[in-house]
Design a protein around this motif. Structure first.
Motif, PDB file in Angstrom:
ATOM      1  N   ASP A 176       0.844  -1.184   0.000  1.00  0.00           N
ATOM      2  CA  ASP A 176       0.000   0.000   0.000  1.00  0.00           C
ATOM      3  C   ASP A 176       0.889   1.247   0.000  1.00  0.00           C
TER       4      ASP A 176
ATOM      5  N   LYS B 113       0.233   4.342   0.494  1.00  0.00           N
ATOM      6  CA  LYS B 113      -0.019   5.254   1.610  1.00  0.00           C
ATOM      7  C   LYS B 113       0.676   4.783   2.880  1.00  0.00           C
TER       8      LYS B 113
ATOM      9  N   GLU C 193       4.387   5.454   2.462  1.00  0.00           N
ATOM     10  CA  GLU C 193       4.710   6.878   2.624  1.00  0.00           C
ATOM     11  C   GLU C 193       4.721   7.319   4.081  1.00  0.00           C
ATOM     12  N   SER C 194       3.849   6.708   4.886  1.00  0.00           N
ATOM     13  CA  SER C 194       3.737   7.143   6.280  1.00  0.00           C
ATOM     14  C   SER C 194       4.483   6.259   7.274  1.00  0.00           C
TER      15      SER C 194
ATOM     16  N   LYS D 226       8.598   3.049  -0.717  1.00  0.00           N
ATOM     17  CA  LYS D 226       7.857   3.599  -1.856  1.00  0.00           C
ATOM     18  C   LYS D 226       8.354   3.001  -3.163  1.00  0.00           C
TER      19      LYS D 226
END
Length: 267
Positions: free
Chosen positions: A72, A74, A77-78, A210
């Motif tokens: 995923d 997202k 990224e986090s 990523k």
């Protein structure tokens, strides 16, 4: 809130796997039965507290958010390679205070563990210790000793076999080449996931995660891998469908007994 479980479609074996919440309800009932049994021998069993997180978890052992590594963007990224939400490592919280005495352990475990020294037919305070001790008796009453065994095996076997599939190996090579072009050298997504993580998410970790996700997308790694593993599961399910249906019925029966016990209705 748990890590989202919809990062992968539903696997065929999920129809037969026990959810963590179901397992938690069975543990609650088992603890109740063990307390009664231990009390019969004069012991006050404090038991273990089943967390509310366990009792609401829909996780079933497939670990879909991380089964194929980070998938995923997202989350990458986090959180980089760190779980978006730490998985439940313990279903139960051990009670505080002193542990069980040797006598309590003998009654709790019984002949279920050779190290206990308890033999079939042994007694404590004139009362026969149940087979497998109070813990074993609870499992026997609920019918949970072999619960979901075949489904769990298929879940594990399909994953291992899928990584030996030629189509999966091909997308692994494509992914590996994509990662190498960005300065990361891994022969499989699992190697990247196994890297040592610091206590905090770092910028370099996020950058690699990523790249990992984007390379997976470029070669359709998740789509190919999921399709291959699903076919393996379908084949294994077809060979053991009768056993799996029986296990599913046993789970339904065990949950019905657990609900009755937990509500104070006895066995």
């Amino acid at each position: 809130m748990e890590t989202p479980s919809d990062v992968l479609p539903t696997f065929p074996i999920e129809e037969y796997l026990t959810k963590r919440s179901e397992d938690g309800r069975l543990k609650v009932a088992a603890e109740s039965l063990i307390r009664v049994c231990m009390s019969d021998f004069g012991f006050k069993y404090m038991g273990r507290e089943i967390s509310s997180k366990t009792l609401t978890s829909q996780e079933n052992g497939t670990n879909k958010p991380r089964r194929y590594g980070v998938v995923d963007i997202k989350v990458a990224e986090s959180h980089g390679y760190h779980p978006a939400d730490m998985p439940i490592r313990e279903d139960v919280a051990e009670p505080s205070g002193p542990g069980m005495s040797d006598a309590e352990n003998r009654v709790f475990i019984g002949d279920g563990d050779p190290s206990s020294g308890v033999k079939p037919g042994d007694k404590y305070s004139g009362k026969p210790i149940p087979r497998g001790g109070c813990a074993g008796q609870a499992a026997e009453t609920l019918g949970t000793k072999q619960l979901g065994r075949t489904a769990k095996q298929i879940n594990n076997i399909s994953f291992a076999r899928s990584m030996e599939n030629s189509a999966v190996k091909t997308v692994f090579r494509g992914w590996s080449s994509c990662m190498a072009a960005q300065g990361y050298k891994f022969d499989s997504p699992m190697r990247a996931l196994e890297q040592s993580l610091t206590s905090q998410v770092t910028a370099s970790e996020v950058a690699m995660a990523k790249a990992d996700v984007n390379c997976k997308r470029k070669v359709n790694l998740v789509g190919v891998w999921f399709t291959v593993e699903s076919e393996i599961q379908k084949e294994l399910i077809g060979k053991q469908e009768e056993t799996l249906v029986g296990e599913k019925k046993s789970l339904t029966d065990a949950l019905r007994k657990a609900a009755k016990i937990s509500s104070g209705g006895g066995q």
